[in-house]
Every structure is written in C-alpha cells, then in structure tokens.
Design a protein around this motif. Structure first.
Motif, PDB file in Angstrom:
ATOM      1  N   GLU A  87     -65.886 -38.367  83.646  1.00  0.00           N
ATOM      2  CA  GLU A  87     -65.309 -37.242  82.833  1.00  0.00           C
ATOM      3  C   GLU A  87     -66.893 -36.409  82.538  1.00  0.00           C
ATOM      4  N   ILE A  88     -68.366 -37.459  81.767  1.00  0.00           N
ATOM      5  CA  ILE A  88     -69.342 -37.019  81.488  1.00  0.00           C
ATOM      6  C   ILE A  88     -69.694 -35.949  82.773  1.00  0.00           C
ATOM      7  N   TYR A  89     -69.594 -36.225  84.187  1.00  0.00           N
ATOM      8  CA  TYR A  89     -69.867 -35.308  84.763  1.00  0.00           C
ATOM      9  C   TYR A  89     -69.135 -34.946  84.804  1.00  0.00           C
ATOM     10  N   GLU A  90     -67.847 -33.731  84.676  1.00  0.00           N
ATOM     11  CA  GLU A  90     -67.091 -32.704  84.490  1.00  0.00           C
ATOM     12  C   GLU A  90     -67.838 -32.534  83.436  1.00  0.00           C
ATOM     13  N   ILE A  91     -68.149 -33.018  82.464  1.00  0.00           N
ATOM     14  CA  ILE A  91     -68.410 -31.838  81.047  1.00  0.00           C
ATOM     15  C   ILE A  91     -69.818 -31.424  81.428  1.00  0.00           C
ATOM     16  N   PHE A  92     -70.300 -32.084  81.392  1.00  0.00           N
ATOM     17  CA  PHE A  92     -71.747 -31.687  81.740  1.00  0.00           C
ATOM     18  C   PHE A  92     -71.981 -30.715  83.049  1.00  0.00           C
ATOM     19  N   GLU A  93     -70.914 -30.322  83.781  1.00  0.00           N
ATOM     20  CA  GLU A  93     -70.770 -29.875  85.503  1.00  0.00           C
ATOM     21  C   GLU A  93     -72.026 -30.634  86.130  1.00  0.00           C
ATOM     22  N   ILE A  94     -72.300 -31.435  86.462  1.00  0.00           N
ATOM     23  CA  ILE A  94     -73.251 -32.231  87.214  1.00  0.00           C
ATOM     24  C   ILE A  94     -72.443 -32.902  88.268  1.00  0.00           C
ATOM     25  N   SER A  95     -73.289 -32.725  89.578  1.00  0.00           N
ATOM     26  CA  SER A  95     -72.102 -33.509  90.984  1.00  0.00           C
ATOM     27  C   SER A  95     -72.508 -34.807  91.132  1.00  0.00           C
ATOM     28  N   PRO A  96     -72.275 -35.975  90.934  1.00  0.00           N
ATOM     29  CA  PRO A  96     -73.004 -37.494  91.115  1.00  0.00           C
ATOM     30  C   PRO A  96     -73.138 -37.435  92.073  1.00  0.00           C
ATOM     31  N   GLN A  97     -72.904 -37.188  93.146  1.00  0.00           N
ATOM     32  CA  GLN A  97     -73.838 -37.371  94.698  1.00  0.00           C
ATOM     33  C   GLN A  97     -75.385 -36.943  94.455  1.00  0.00           C
ATOM     34  N   LYS A  98     -75.518 -35.525  93.279  1.00  0.00           N
ATOM     35  CA  LYS A  98     -76.739 -35.524  93.807  1.00  0.00           C
ATOM     36  C   LYS A  98     -77.899 -35.409  91.972  1.00  0.00           C
TER      37      LYS A  98
END
Length: 339
Positions: A87-98
């Motif tokens: 959810e944090i990756y989604e909120i921050f609009e960041i890809s977990p892979q990158k």
C-alpha cells in the motif's frame, strides 16, 4: 461452522490417541486415565480453535488494510532495514521492483518544504521515546502533491536504544483538499461579511455566538475569538443582554423573521439607533439558530424626527402649529366616539 467442526475433530482424535497410550503404559485407574485424557483433549482443542480464530482475525485485518488503503512500514535499527507494505508503494506511486526503501530515500519523496519537520518529528520521537503523528506532503514525479498522515511507534531495549520503529501511512489528500475548500469558502464568506457596514452575527439554539463580522466585533468591543462560544450575558451588561435574548427567544418560538428598532449604548458610551433583523437558519442539519443583521440608522432616525418636528412646530415661537392642533383634536374626537 467449518472451524468448529475441525476443532471437534481434533479433540476427538487427540482423545482417542491419548486414551490408547494411557491404557497401555500407565498403572492409573481407568477413570483417572479417562479424566486426564479428556482434560488434555480439551486443552489441545482450545489451542487449535484459538489458532483458527487468530488466522481469521489476521485475514480480516489484511482485508481491512487493503480496503482502507493504509500502508505499514517498519525500520530495523540493528541492520538499518526499512520495510514497506504494498500500500505504501501504491500511495507513493513507486514501483517495488525499481525502488529499495531506505530512510534517506523516503525523505527524498517528501515535499522539500516538509522534509525538515518530518525528520525532526522522527528524531524527537527517538529522543523522547514518545509516539508521533504528522501530516505532510509528498511531491510526485509528475509535480502533483499528495497529503499523507504518518503515525509511528518505536520499541526500545532496556538501555533505551531503539530496536524497531513501526508506523502506518494514510493517504489523506481528499480530506485535506476538502478542508482547504471549506476554509477557502469561509474566507470568501468572511470577506463579504466584513465588507458591509451592517453588523452580522450567528448564534446557536443556546444563544452562543457562532460567527461575527468586523462591524459586530467593533460594537461588542472584543475580537472574534473572544466572542465565539459566548452568550450576550458574558459580553454585555445584564439589561442589554436581557433585551437581546428576549428577541432571540421570540424569533425561535415563531421560527419567523423578526425586526425591531432600539437605542443601544456602545461600550465607549456612544448611543445609536439600530434596526435589528433576526432570521432563523438551520445548522447541524436539524438545529435552528439565529442570524442577526443590525443596521445603524441613527442619522436617518434623527432626520425623520427633525422633519416631523418641523411639520408640527413653528420655527419662530417653537410652539405647536395649526396642523399639530388639528391632528390632536381629531385624535381626541376619535377617542371620544370609541368610548
């Protein structure tokens, strides 16, 4: 029902296994062996049932987390490892892979104007050993801004050294934008109200002030902050407050617009003739309060009195003229006829 069936099945199986073992290896009486087996079976069954309940609770919490869009994070101080939930990756609009999260990279995602206060809040919480909550902005890659609320709790060892910080992140952009829109509307309304020469105020059903424009504040002789939440008896002398509240009560009972004229002495001693209009208005959906609009008509009233005096008195002798006597005679004749 399924979890209760499994619990019962486990209890039965444990009971059968234990009673077989006890009957073959121990010299206890049969009744003692059965009692011991029964008790152990209940304990094992309860633990199994508790395990199922815990798994169900975890599933529900995870589902609630997914629905509420709340992100979880943890920071291990021993190896300086920061964990982010999906959810944090989604909120921050960041890809977990990158993106491999770290505290420094986290600070880079924060709006430049908010980085210092966020860092200070976290650092102070480690020094004071207290939880903290803060609302701040995120600067997205496309230049847009998001608002998030962060809450954090840290566990310490017996020497006071931090072990792990655990926190949650909630996207509050919509709520903040809504509050900003309300604030903007209130500012515009206050600008309009303060631009008029009329005194305008709002009261709730208990006669406590909810709002006041600048002209009304000047009349009361207090600031808006000193007026809001107080009633007339806390702001004026008892006589004037009684008159004001009496007209408030009449308007609330009738639930209709009311108007009246009155002479009022300001705190500085000046006297003014006022036209007071009170209008019922709804707040909190069902409650009815009082919207007051007061206009200073002192000059108009004095001019009318002067014109009236000129119409009925002789300027030279200052005595009543013929028109005054004629109207008075007509009043007396009309009174005589009625009686």
């Amino acid at each position: 029902m399924k979890k209760y069936f499994l619990t019962s099945l486990v209890v039965l199986l444990v009971f059968l296994v234990l009673i077989t073992i006890l009957l073959s290896q121990y010299t206890l009486s049969t009744s003692e062996k059965i009692i011991i087996t029964f008790v152990i079976s209940l304990i094992v069954g309860y633990l199994f049932h508790l395990k199922i309940d815990t798994e169900d609770t975890v599933k529900k919490l995870l589902k609630a987390k997914e629905i509420s869009k709340v992100g979880f994070w943890s920071l291990e101080f021993s190896n300086d490892t920061l964990y982010w939930s999906d959810e944090i990756y989604e909120i921050f609009e960041i890809s977990p892979q990158k993106f491999k999260p770290s505290y420094e990279k986290f600070l880079d995602t924060i709006h430049p104007e908010d980085r210092k206060i966020v860092n200070e809040s976290f650092t102070n919480s480690l020094q004071t050993k207290k939880d903290y909550a803060i609302t701040h902005r995120l600067l997205m890659n496309d230049g847009t801004i998001k608002w998030v609320k962060e809450e954090c709790q840290t566990d310490f060892d017996k020497n006071g050294n931090p072990l792990v910080s655990i926190g949650i992140v909630t996207d509050t952009t919509k709520e903040v934008e809504y509050l900003h829109a309300i604030e903007k509307s209130e500012n515009m309304l206050n600008t309009v109200l303060d631009s008029t020469n009329d005194m305008i105020f709002f009261k709730d059903k208990d006669f406590n002030y909810l709002g006041s424009n600048k002209e009304h504040q000047k009349f009361v002789g207090k600031t808006k902050k000193e007026i809001i939440g107080h009633n007339d008896f806390e702001l004026f002398d008892k006589e004037l407050a009684s008159i004001m509240q009496e007209t408030d009560i009449i308007m609330l009972k009738s639930n209709e617009i009311s108007s009246h004229y009155q002479w009022v002495t300001y705190p500085n001693g000046d006297k003014f003739y006022l036209l007071v209009k009170k209008i019922p208005f709804h707040y909190n959906k069902t409650d009815i309060g009082i919207l007051g609009i007061t206009r200073d008509i002192t000059e108009l009233h004095l001019a009318q009195e002067k014109i009236k005096a000129q119409a009925y008195m002789d300027e030279l002798t200052k005595l009543h003229n013929r028109k005054s006597y004629n109207e008075r005679i007509e009043e007396l004749l009309s009174l005589k006829k009625r009686n």
